[in-house]
Design an enzyme around this catalytic site. Sequence first.
Site, mmCIF file in Angstrom:
data_model
loop_
_atom_site.group_PDB
_atom_site.id
_atom_site.type_symbol
_atom_site.label_atom_id
_atom_site.label_comp_id
_atom_site.label_asym_id
_atom_site.label_seq_id
_atom_site.Cartn_x
_atom_site.Cartn_y
_atom_site.Cartn_z
ATOM 1 N N SER A 41 18.631 42.742 50.114
ATOM 2 C CA SER A 41 18.051 42.511 51.438
ATOM 3 C C SER A 41 17.046 43.607 51.810
ATOM 4 O O SER A 41 16.171 43.395 52.630
ATOM 5 C CB SER A 41 19.151 42.402 52.496
ATOM 6 N N GLU A 62 28.333 52.583 55.950
ATOM 7 C CA GLU A 62 27.110 53.078 56.581
ATOM 8 C C GLU A 62 27.219 54.514 57.087
ATOM 9 O O GLU A 62 26.247 55.265 57.025
ATOM 10 C CB GLU A 62 26.696 52.152 57.732
ATOM 11 N N PHE A 87 23.400 47.681 61.467
ATOM 12 C CA PHE A 87 24.492 48.461 60.892
ATOM 13 C C PHE A 87 24.078 49.917 60.680
ATOM 14 O O PHE A 87 24.873 50.833 60.872
ATOM 15 C CB PHE A 87 24.968 47.807 59.589
#
Lengths: 319, 273
Positions: A41, A62, A87
Amino acid sequence: MNAPFDAAQLHDCRDAFVATLEALAEANKHIVAVCNDSVGSSKLVGFRDRFPDRLINVGIAEQNMVGVGAGLANGGKVPYVCAASPFLTGRALEQIKADVAYSRTNVKLVGISSGMAYGELGATHHSIEDFAWIRALPNVPVIAPADRVETAAAVTWAAQHVGGCFLRLSRMGVPDLFPADHVFELGKANLLRDGGDVTIIANGVLAHRAVMAATLLASQGVSARVLNMASVRPMDAQAIQSAARDTGAILTCEEHTIFGGLGSAVAEVVVDSCPVPMTRLGVPGVFAHTGAANQLLDDFGMSPEAIASSATTLMKRKA
Amino acid sequence: MTPAELRRIANRIRRRDVQAVFEAGAGHIGGEMSVIDLLTCLYFHELSVDPADPLDPERDRLILSKGHTALALYIVLSEKGFIPKQEISTFLGHRSRLNGHPNRVYVPGVETNTGPLGHGLPVGVGMAKAAKLDRRSWRTFVITGDGEMQEGSNWEAIMTAAQFRLDNLTLIIDHNRLQQGASLADTNELAPFAPKLAAFGWHVEEIDGHDPAGICRAVSRATGTPDKPKCIVAHTNKGHGISFMSDNVAWHHKVPNVEQYEQAMAELAEAAE
């Protein structure tokens, strides 16, 4: 999910991001990419294939991802930390504050698919709070490029900037607004169209919609100035003050909640130094409903026609 | 440096710490007494750091992730020459760079700003990864509190360190069994740590965190497993060295009154002889 524009002329800014990053990495062996399982992505497949050791995928983690970025910077690396913007900025906000902003580390935060690019996936996947969150932190410039040229220019700027920054990128196709030789300057607005009746300030995927709105306004005899304000922090206060003086009314458009983002930042300058009527277009403090990204922008009053209509309404409030 | 010399230095640091907390009227005295032997052995025996060149790219890195015990780090850094010794008297003072949590921007020798818990280990993983990428031999050490290990970010970093085979990274858990308000056992019991870290693929050592010889052996390159990050579970006492503070949860951030201060200093002075 693309812009109301000829599809053949639309470009995904992520492609410009990775092409530029790979070129920079070729020239500087210290540039690394850090991600959270987002190789695809974030479009980092090519980077991984060219620089396998320098694609640092920490998995779906994250907080760890941003901390690792800060540690890499301490060790002399130039990390581009890439993840879906909701995120990156939401989950890891305290790491961004303590490990990047407060520690003044050389970490380039790259929020991919920001705004409502993941429109259909729901509000968990929308990143319409990130301007507000990151803009509240010292030492982290906030930048939302408007097209592939400005994206490439901002990625290049980030590599030579010593310190952290937040690049807010989209996955929505947008047309070119800038000439190929455009150079990004932090804290500098770009005049996309001059005008004297009203000013429209936008950035990111809204910039070309603002230009289209100005074209519609021109057909109605209204001369609208359009400023692209990729740099949300620091802001180009001078350009805002000139716009207030020259046009007497300012309309802002952003793919963000109207609380704390571009419109708020512009309003801060306006109330401090050049009070004029303003209208802030954006998501009006709600979680967005389901829909394709461009549909949602239309639904929230940011089609070119609706932007133009808001501008004419605003002009009636001029002294 | 011999264990006896390290004990003498640690005792001196403890006394300076108690004095600074007493004078400032605030601090985290219990956790500082707990971590001082670890810091002393690292800075005076193991770490390659140079106060004349605090940003030397080849230096070893130490992160005090339990940043609330910053005073102990400040005193160690002053003993090493990174900051002036007399500056310790400014601890928590108006505009002092020695605030309650370490700041790398203002205090040479500090590697990253800590304070919120669970930040140090991910940053340490990034440092160790940078050294691996450049094939450099400098090492990274992270000291966390045991209660701090309740932060999920640590476990994210524990997975990553094992995945990246960071045998140049050492995590030291200051295992004093007490957190701010209660024991770990009564809050969120993570102990025993050793089998958990081993299950995540780490090399694990368990030591007496107040025994300089044992600390020095555990932090040296001599112990470890190639391709595995190292965790040292350091069994410590909160408030170590002061009878009425030791193992007493009340002393997480309590400040001694005059009588307590005099008793603490007398006990530490006696131990120094």
